[in-house]
Scaffold this active site. Structure first.
Site, PDB file in Angstrom:
ATOM      1  N   CYS A  42       3.162 -16.926   3.386  1.00 17.83           N
ATOM      2  CA  CYS A  42       3.329 -16.542   3.976  1.00 17.83           C
ATOM      3  C   CYS A  42       1.531 -16.145   5.102  1.00 17.83           C
ATOM      4  O   CYS A  42       1.145 -16.727   4.178  1.00 17.83           O
ATOM      5  CB  CYS A  42       3.923 -15.160   3.439  1.00 17.83           C
ATOM      6  N   ASP A  44       0.517 -13.141   4.607  1.00 16.43           N
ATOM      7  CA  ASP A  44      -0.265 -12.159   3.810  1.00 16.43           C
ATOM      8  C   ASP A  44      -1.348 -12.852   3.498  1.00 16.43           C
ATOM      9  O   ASP A  44      -1.402 -13.160   2.888  1.00 16.43           O
ATOM     10  CB  ASP A  44       0.905 -11.836   2.568  1.00 16.43           C
ATOM     11  N   ARG A  46      -3.067 -11.478   0.980  1.00 13.38           N
ATOM     12  CA  ARG A  46      -3.818 -12.267  -0.286  1.00 13.38           C
ATOM     13  C   ARG A  46      -2.823 -13.589  -1.241  1.00 13.38           C
ATOM     14  O   ARG A  46      -3.132 -13.546  -2.487  1.00 13.38           O
ATOM     15  CB  ARG A  46      -2.540 -11.038  -1.490  1.00 13.38           C
ATOM     16  N   HIS A  98       6.551 -15.116  -1.461  1.00 11.89           N
ATOM     17  CA  HIS A  98       5.523 -15.372  -2.834  1.00 11.89           C
ATOM     18  C   HIS A  98       6.511 -13.299  -3.092  1.00 11.89           C
ATOM     19  O   HIS A  98       6.798 -12.755  -2.025  1.00 11.89           O
ATOM     20  CB  HIS A  98       4.087 -14.527  -1.767  1.00 11.89           C
ATOM     21  N   CYS A 101       6.805  -9.459  -0.833  1.00 11.87           N
ATOM     22  CA  CYS A 101       6.872 -10.247   0.857  1.00 11.87           C
ATOM     23  C   CYS A 101       7.113  -8.536   1.103  1.00 11.87           C
ATOM     24  O   CYS A 101       8.377  -8.147   1.210  1.00 11.87           O
ATOM     25  CB  CYS A 101       7.405 -11.150   0.777  1.00 11.87           C
TER      26      CYS A 101
HETATM   27 CO    CO Z   1       4.673 -12.198   2.752  1.00 13.00          CO
END
Ligand code: CO
Length: 214
Positions: A42, A44, A46, A98, A101
């Site tokens: 992803c 993302d 993080r 994750h 999400c």
């Molecule tokens: Co995500």
């Protein structure tokens, strides 16, 4: 200091440190990359592939998009996949979702988000396919997290449906496909699924005739 100047400064310090740790690090990597893994994760911020797996530059070929989707008409994903499998000959493809999400959460919401709705439509297809199970989960965060898992499993099987993967399975019995989920609460990865070359549980309609490769 501007926020982006900090990044450049930190880069200088990082490059210096790497060079001290291993004097041939950059000259070696400058010649070629030889990663064993393709990471589909992803976007993302993080969930950075190298950092959470403790790997160095050169070890993982990375593709990231919102909610780690394998869309069979996505030229970006398919080009990365083809290069990783056919040119780099990676041994493993890791689809890593994750918990928590935002893309998966958005797929469960009726709010209009514009273009993103088209991108996350596939997660809604995953929801519909598993509605009986997901309907029974009342707590929203838990529902999202279970859909995160089911989404990863679906993307793994969709990789196994591609001609790129099936051709490579026939030719060199690689890559293995792994479905992982990263937990943003404790930093740990959960291993959900491993698809061994030639043994993916996909419907026969998706399987190419191996004679058609020759
Ligand atoms: Co995500």
């Amino acid at each position: 200091m501007k926020s982006y100047d900090k990044l450049l400064l930190q880069n200088k310090a990082w490059a210096q440190e790497k060079g001290i740790e291993d004097i041939t690090f950059f000259s070696r990597l400058a010649k070629q990359q030889n990663p064993e893994f393709l990471w589909i994760g992803c976007s993302d911020s993080r969930v950075p592939a190298n950092e959470i797996t403790g790997t160095d530059p050169g070890e993982i070929f990375v593709h990231r998009n919102i909610a780690n989707l394998v869309i069979d008409t996505d030229l970006n994903l398919l080009s990365v996949l083809q290069y990783a499998v056919e040119a780099l000959e990676v041994k493993h493809i890791i689809v890593c979702g994750h918990y928590g999400c935002g893309g998966v959460r958005a797929a469960l919401s009726p709010v209009y988000l514009g273009l993103i709705n088209k991108w996350i439509r596939k997660i809604q297809h995953v929801y519909v396919a598993h509605e009986d199970e997901l309907k029974g989960i009342e707590h929203m965060d838990r529902k999202v997290d279970r859909l995160v898992e089911l989404n990863v499993l679906t993307q793994c099987r969709d990789l196994a449906k591609t001609s790129i993967v099936q051709k490579s399975w026939h030719k060199r019995q690689y890559p293995y496909i792994h479905g992982w989920v990263y937990d943003i609460h404790d930093g740990l990865i959960r291993d959900l699924l491993q698809l061994v070359p030639g043994e993916a549980d996909i419907h026969p309609i998706y399987k190419f005739d191996t004679n058609s490769w020759t």
